[in-house]
Design a protein around this motif. Sequence first.
Motif, short mmCIF file in Angstrom:
data_model
loop_
_atom_site.label_atom_id
_atom_site.label_comp_id
_atom_site.label_asym_id
_atom_site.label_seq_id
_atom_site.Cartn_x
_atom_site.Cartn_y
_atom_site.Cartn_z
N PRO A 294 0.82 -1.22 0.00
CA PRO A 294 0.00 0.00 0.00
C PRO A 294 0.85 1.27 0.00
N ALA A 295 2.09 1.19 0.52
CA ALA A 295 2.95 2.37 0.59
C ALA A 295 3.22 2.93 -0.80
N PHE A 296 3.47 2.07 -1.77
CA PHE A 296 3.74 2.53 -3.14
C PHE A 296 2.52 3.24 -3.71
N LEU A 297 1.35 2.66 -3.48
CA LEU A 297 0.12 3.23 -4.00
C LEU A 297 -0.16 4.60 -3.39
N TYR A 298 -0.01 4.69 -2.07
CA TYR A 298 -0.26 5.97 -1.40
C TYR A 298 0.78 7.01 -1.79
N ALA A 299 2.02 6.57 -1.99
CA ALA A 299 3.07 7.49 -2.45
C ALA A 299 2.69 8.08 -3.81
N ALA A 300 2.11 7.26 -4.67
CA ALA A 300 1.70 7.72 -6.00
C ALA A 300 0.50 8.67 -5.91
N LEU A 301 -0.48 8.31 -5.10
CA LEU A 301 -1.68 9.13 -4.98
C LEU A 301 -1.36 10.54 -4.47
#
Length: 443
Positions: A294-301
Motif C-alpha cells: 500500500p505504501a507505493f500506491l499511497y506514495a503515487a496518490l
Amino acid sequence: MTRGEHGISREDVSPNALKVMYRLNGAGFESYLVGGCVRDILMGHEPKDFDVVTNATPEQIKGLFRNCRLIGRRFRLAHIVFGREIIEVATFRGHHSEPDSNDEAAGDSKAAKAKVTAKQDAHGQLVRDNVFGTIEEDAERRDFTFNAMYYSVADFTVKDFAGGLEAIEKREVRLIGDPEVRYREDPVRMLRAVRFAAKLSMSIHPDTATPIKKLASLLTNIPPARLFEETLKLFLSGKGEATFLMLREYGLIAPLFPQIEPFLADESCREMQFILKVLRNTDDRINNDQRVTPAFLYAALLWYPLEEKSQILQAESGLNAHDAFNIASGEVIAKQTQRIMIPKRFSTVMRDIWILQQRLPKRFGRRAFQLLTHPKFRAGYDFLLVRGQIEGGELLELAQWWTQFQHADATKQKGMLNALRKSENGPRPRKRKRRPAKRPPDA
C-alpha cells in the motif's frame, strides 16, 4: 432454491466453515453460509473467505468453540480460528427502533431493549447495532440484494430473500431498502457499491447510484482507521484502475483524498495518467500473484500534492529545495491521515520512495553504487520509471539510465559513469603551465 436449482456443493465450501455449521446445527441452532461466499460460488468464482450466520448469540457461540474470540463494538461478532483461516460467525440481526414512553415504562419490552443495544448518531449512522432477530429480519438488514442469500448444510437449500439471483443475472449492484437511509446508516456502503460493481463487472442500479454524490461527504464521519481498511479493499482487489475511475465518477475521491481532487481535471492530465498507470501496474501484479505494498500506491496518490506543496514552501518561505521537500512530505501525510489513517510502517516507506526521487538524479562518484544498496531502491526506481513514462523528457532518460545501470556489469557501470561525467561537464580544459615570473635584474 433446492440443490438441483442452485448447484452449490459442499466441495465448494471450506471444510472449516462446514465444521462450524455442523457443530451449531448439532447444538440445536440454525446456521447458514451467507453473503459474498454464496454470491461468488453462484457466479463461478472462488470465495476468499466464508461467513456464517446463526440464531445463536455471541456468548452461546463462544461456549461451543474453544478457538473462538469475540470482537467488535458496533456489532458483536465471533471469530472461529483455524490456524490461518478465520470463520466469521454473526448472530441474525434484527430491526431496531426508538421506544416510546410506554415502552420505556415496560422496561423489558423489545423496543426498550433495542434502545440499549442499538444507537445512531445525528447523521443517522449506526454506532452500535447489537439487535438480534430472525433470518428474515437479518436478510432485510443486509446491504445488497446478492448478499442476502443463505446456504444451509442441513437441507442444502439456498434462501434468496431479496432477489439476489436476479441481480446476478442482470449484473446489477442494488441496495436493499431505501438507499438514502441505508447510506446514512453506514456511509461505507457507498464504497462497497463501487467496489462490487468494479470487482464483479456490474453496473450500479440507478436507485442505488443516485444518492451517492449527494451523500458522499458523510464518509468524513467514518473513523480514519476503518477507511484505511476499506481503501485497501478498493485498490488491492485486482480491479484498482476501474475502481478509481468509478470513485471519481460518483464524487467519492474528495472525501477520501481531498488533496488530489484538484489535480484530476480530466483523464488526459498527467496527474490522472500517473495514478491510473500505477493502479494498472498494481492490478497486473495482483492478478499475477506478485507482492504489492500500500505504501507505493499511497506514495503515487499523494505525489503531485507533495510536489506542489514543496514548490509553494520554497516560494513563500525561501526554504531550499531539500528542506521544503521534507517539510512538505510531513504536512501532506499528516493532512491525509485526517481522512485515512496510514500506519507508520507504510508512511515511512512512502517517505523513502519520495526521498529517492530527489536522490536518484545525483549519480556522480560513489553515489550511484550507494543508491543501489538502498533497501527501497527498487520501489524508488519503479516509481521513477512510471513518472518517466508519463512525463517523458529528462525524467524518462534518467529512468532509462538507471534501468541500464542496475543490470550492467562493473566495467560497463564505470563506463556509464565516466560518460555521464563527460556529458555533464564537457571536455576539461587543459591546464596551462604558469611561467615563473621574471626576476628583476640585480641592482
